[in-house]
Every structure is written in structure tokens, then in C-alpha cells.
Enzyme design. Structure first.
Site, PDB file in Angstrom:
ATOM      1  N   ILE A 277       0.854  -1.203   0.000  1.00  0.00           N
ATOM      2  CA  ILE A 277       0.000   0.000   0.000  1.00  0.00           C
ATOM      3  C   ILE A 277       0.883   1.244   0.000  1.00  0.00           C
ATOM      4  O   ILE A 277       1.685   1.444   0.924  1.00  0.00           O
ATOM      5  CB  ILE A 277      -0.915   0.034   1.251  1.00  0.00           C
ATOM      6  CG1 ILE A 277      -1.714  -1.258   1.383  1.00  0.00           C
ATOM      7  CG2 ILE A 277      -1.840   1.255   1.201  1.00  0.00           C
ATOM      8  CD1 ILE A 277      -2.519  -1.368   2.698  1.00  0.00           C
TER       9      ILE A 277
ATOM     10  N   ASP B  55       9.350   8.044  -1.062  1.00  0.00           N
ATOM     11  CA  ASP B  55       8.756   9.155  -1.806  1.00  0.00           C
ATOM     12  C   ASP B  55       8.542   8.642  -3.222  1.00  0.00           C
ATOM     13  O   ASP B  55       9.514   8.417  -3.966  1.00  0.00           O
ATOM     14  CB  ASP B  55       9.696  10.368  -1.794  1.00  0.00           C
ATOM     15  CG  ASP B  55       9.055  11.591  -2.440  1.00  0.00           C
ATOM     16  OD1 ASP B  55       8.146  11.421  -3.287  1.00  0.00           O
ATOM     17  OD2 ASP B  55       9.452  12.713  -2.100  1.00  0.00           O
TER      18      ASP B  55
ATOM     19  N   ASN C  50      -2.220   4.180  -3.895  1.00  0.00           N
ATOM     20  CA  ASN C  50      -3.077   5.127  -3.195  1.00  0.00           C
ATOM     21  C   ASN C  50      -2.407   6.488  -2.994  1.00  0.00           C
ATOM     22  O   ASN C  50      -3.105   7.518  -2.930  1.00  0.00           O
ATOM     23  CB  ASN C  50      -3.455   4.507  -1.834  1.00  0.00           C
ATOM     24  CG  ASN C  50      -4.011   5.518  -0.871  1.00  0.00           C
ATOM     25  OD1 ASN C  50      -5.165   5.931  -0.979  1.00  0.00           O
ATOM     26  ND2 ASN C  50      -3.192   5.956   0.084  1.00  0.00           N
TER      27      ASN C  50
ATOM     28  N   TYR D 176      -5.313  18.855 -10.878  1.00  0.00           N
ATOM     29  CA  TYR D 176      -5.656  17.662 -10.081  1.00  0.00           C
ATOM     30  C   TYR D 176      -6.579  16.755 -10.902  1.00  0.00           C
ATOM     31  O   TYR D 176      -6.358  15.535 -10.983  1.00  0.00           O
ATOM     32  CB  TYR D 176      -6.319  18.052  -8.749  1.00  0.00           C
ATOM     33  CG  TYR D 176      -6.702  16.823  -7.941  1.00  0.00           C
ATOM     34  CD1 TYR D 176      -5.725  16.010  -7.371  1.00  0.00           C
ATOM     35  CD2 TYR D 176      -8.048  16.454  -7.781  1.00  0.00           C
ATOM     36  CE1 TYR D 176      -6.073  14.856  -6.656  1.00  0.00           C
ATOM     37  CE2 TYR D 176      -8.394  15.303  -7.068  1.00  0.00           C
ATOM     38  CZ  TYR D 176      -7.405  14.515  -6.513  1.00  0.00           C
ATOM     39  OH  TYR D 176      -7.746  13.373  -5.817  1.00  0.00           O
TER      40      TYR D 176
ATOM     41  N   LYS E  95      -6.048  12.802 -12.270  1.00  0.00           N
ATOM     42  CA  LYS E  95      -6.947  11.665 -12.001  1.00  0.00           C
ATOM     43  C   LYS E  95      -7.561  11.125 -13.298  1.00  0.00           C
ATOM     44  O   LYS E  95      -7.865   9.937 -13.389  1.00  0.00           O
ATOM     45  CB  LYS E  95      -8.005  12.063 -10.966  1.00  0.00           C
ATOM     46  CG  LYS E  95      -7.414  12.235  -9.548  1.00  0.00           C
ATOM     47  CD  LYS E  95      -6.797  10.935  -9.010  1.00  0.00           C
ATOM     48  CE  LYS E  95      -6.158  11.086  -7.651  1.00  0.00           C
ATOM     49  NZ  LYS E  95      -5.604   9.828  -7.120  1.00  0.00           N
TER      50      LYS E  95
ATOM     51  N   VAL F 240     -14.015  12.360   0.559  1.00  0.00           N
ATOM     52  CA  VAL F 240     -13.629  11.507   1.693  1.00  0.00           C
ATOM     53  C   VAL F 240     -12.911  12.419   2.686  1.00  0.00           C
ATOM     54  O   VAL F 240     -11.940  13.103   2.308  1.00  0.00           O
ATOM     55  CB  VAL F 240     -12.650  10.394   1.266  1.00  0.00           C
ATOM     56  CG1 VAL F 240     -12.463   9.389   2.396  1.00  0.00           C
ATOM     57  CG2 VAL F 240     -13.117   9.698  -0.007  1.00  0.00           C
TER      58      VAL F 240
END
Ligand code: NDP
Ligand code: 8X3
Length: 259
Positions: free
Chosen positions: A6, A61, A88, A154, A158, A187
Site C-alpha cells: 500500500i 517518496d 493510493n 488535479y 486523475k 472523503v
């Protein structure tokens, strides 16, 4: 036991994935982010509740390919076989028009959300070659399906994640690696604090008058996606708070409460 790797596990959705998957007791966890002390604390917390969980944490990183290459090449021998990659790590920086946008903000978003995902995937995919459960989950967003005012770069990152997810699904098909995009709306994590560079009031205001999703809501959905039988893949999963219809249309009347 399946080994899940993760990125961005020090906070928010990534941390919640670590917690939820630890609870399932059928995963070994590889956790990375820049803030190692946070990861160590999360590991400690998980071990208090689930002492048998195997967890390996390290600082990474994702923007630095040399570091990604060196660190992943030097993983301990028993952590070099990966079943699941959850891409993620990601962030938004600023909320400005194209004409007023900050070049540094643009670089940080593109380097983390797009290049970082590619760098980690490039190194982890070969580590999945012996897995019978190989699966990559990319964290997309409603911002990868729509564009909203001042979301420009941004949203572009995505949308790039959306395209890369589709491309990975094609390229990795013959290797039997499932690829899923999980695309949340709002979220409540550290996301808005990071976007607004520590302005707590502005960050809090994003969720004013509605019940946003939590990191755990997303992590439980990811656990469901991972639990499908081998012949089933959920390609793309768009999940919003009940009070959010689109990237910009929300119901701030405080009428919808969590059950
Ligand atoms: P958080 O800010 O709470 O968590 C982001 C995580 O990414 C942190 O663990 C952070 O760790 C890590 N990260 C950031 N930059 C780097 C880097 N250069 N290298 C390694 N790790 C990094 O936000 P969320 O949990 O909300 O975000 C997780 C993902 O979900 C992101 O991809 C985000 O775009 C996406 N998403 C979020 C939504 C939301 O409304 N919150 C909605 C839709 C998608 P550290 O700082 O320690 O490196
Ligand atoms: C984060 C959700 O709506 O700020 O991806 O783009 S939004």
C-alpha cells in the site's frame, strides 16, 4: 496469506486499508509513505489489535524513481513476492484557475499522482509474477470522471489515472493481473488540509453540512473488491457520499446521517 503493498499508508484511505485488511487476518502488509514515524505508529496500533499480523514499513517518496528502484530492489527476501498493489499515494495542491495556478503545485500533483503511480507499478509488477491473486487497485477519483472549476491539474492527474488503469488492464491481461479503479467523491482525510496547505478552517469547510465518506468506507469497499472470486473483476467503482451527486453538486442540508 496474500501480501498487499500500500502506498500512502501513513494517513487517510491508505491507513484505513492497512487497518481493514489487517482485521481480515488474511493479508501481510507492506506499508510505505514519506512519514515513517506515522507508519511505525500504525504498525504498533495494528499489532495491538491483531498481534499475528506481518507488517513491513519503509519510507518512500513515490516521486523519486531512483529511490523507488533502490528501495524496492532491496526489500527483505520474504517481502519480495507481492500479490496486491494499492496505488493510493496522491494529493491535491491548491485550487486555482489555470491562469493563476502555481507551477510547484502542478509539478507536485503530476509527479505524485501520475509519475509516482507509474514508478511504483513498474517496480512492483515483476514482483507479482508468481501470484495467483495478482491485483492492482488504483485510487482514481470523481475528479477523474469530471472536471470542476479550479480543479484543472488535479482533475487532469486523475483522468490520467483513469486512462492508466484502462491501459494496465489491457497490458496485464495475459499475465492474469486484475486491475481496478476505485473512484471516490468526498472523503474526509488529510486530503483537504494538504490541498489548502494546512488551512484547517478551509479544509473543514469542504465537508460543512454533509456527511462525507471516511477512509474506512473506501477501505471496506477495497476489501470487497479484493474478496471477489478469481474469475470476477470489478473494473471501475465510483463511490460518493449520499449527499454528493457530482463533483460540484452537494446537499449541505444536514438531513443525511450515517446509520
Ligand atoms: P491523505 O492526505 O490523508 O493521504 C495521502 C497519502 O499519500 C498519505 O499517506 C501521504 O503520506 C501519501 N503521499 C503523498 N505524497 C506522497 C509521496 N510523494 N510519496 C509517498 N506517499 C505520498 O489523503 P487521502 O487518503 O484522501 O488520499 C489517498 C488517495 O485517494 C489519493 O490518491 C487521493 O487523490 C485519492 N482520493 C481522495 C479523495 C478525498 O476526497 N479524500 C477522493 C478521491 C480520491 P506522506 O505524506 O507520509 O508521504
Ligand atoms: C478528491 C475528491 O472532489 O476534491 O479526489 O476532487 S475532489
Amino acid at each position: 496469506m496474500r501480501t498487499v503493498f500500500i502506498t500512502g499508508a501513513s494517513s487517510g484511505i491508505g491507513e484505513a486499508c492497512a487497518q481493514v485488511l489487517a482485521k481480515e487476518q488474511s493479508y501481510r502488509l507492506v506499508l510505505c509513505a514519506r512519514r515513517l514515524s506515522r507508519l511505525e505508529q500504525i504498525k504498533k496500533d495494528i499489532l495491538e489489535s491483531y498481534p499475528n499480523t506481518e507488517i513491513y514499513c519503509f519510507e518512500l517518496d513515490v516521486r523519486d524513481f531512483a529511490q523507488v528502484e533502490r528501495t524496492l530492489s532491496n526489500l527483505p527476501a520474504d517481502w519480495r513476492a507481492i500479490d496486491i498493489l494499492i496505488n493510493n499515494a496522491g494529493l491535491s495542491q491548491g485550487l486555482d484557475s489555470i491562469q493563476n495556478g502555481d507551477i510547484g503545485d502542478w509539478d507536485r500533483m503530476i509527479d505524485t499522482n501520475v509519475k509516482g503511480l507509474l514508478y511504483v507499478s513498474k517496480k512492483v509488477i515483476p514482483m507479482m509474477k508468481n501470484s495467483n491473486h495478482a491485483h492492482i487497485i488504483n485510487l482514481g477519483s470523481i475528479a477523474g470522471k469530471e472536471v470542476y472549476p479550479n480543479g484543472n491539474v488535479y482533475c487532469a492527474t486523475k483522468h490520467a489515472v483513469d486512462a492508466l488503469t484502462k491501459a494496465m488492464r489491457i497490458d496485464l491481461l495475459q499475465q492474469g493481473i486484475k486491475v481496478t479503479s476505485v473512484d471516490p467523491g468526498m472523503v474526509e482525510t488529510e486530503f483537504s488540509q494538504v490541498r489548502f496547505k494546512g488551512d484547517q478552517e478551509r479544509a473543514k469547510d469542504v465537508y460543512h453540512g454533509l456527511t462525507p465518506l471516511s477512509g474506512t468506507d473506501i477501505a471496506e469497499i477495497i476489501a470487497f473488491v479484493l474478496a471477489r472470486p478469481a474469475h470476477v473483476n470489478i473494473n471501475d467503482l465510483l463511490v460518493m457520499p449520499s449527499a454528493q451527486a457530482t463533483g460540484t453538486i452537494v446537499n449541505r442540508a444536514p438531513t443525511i446521517q450515517k446509520k
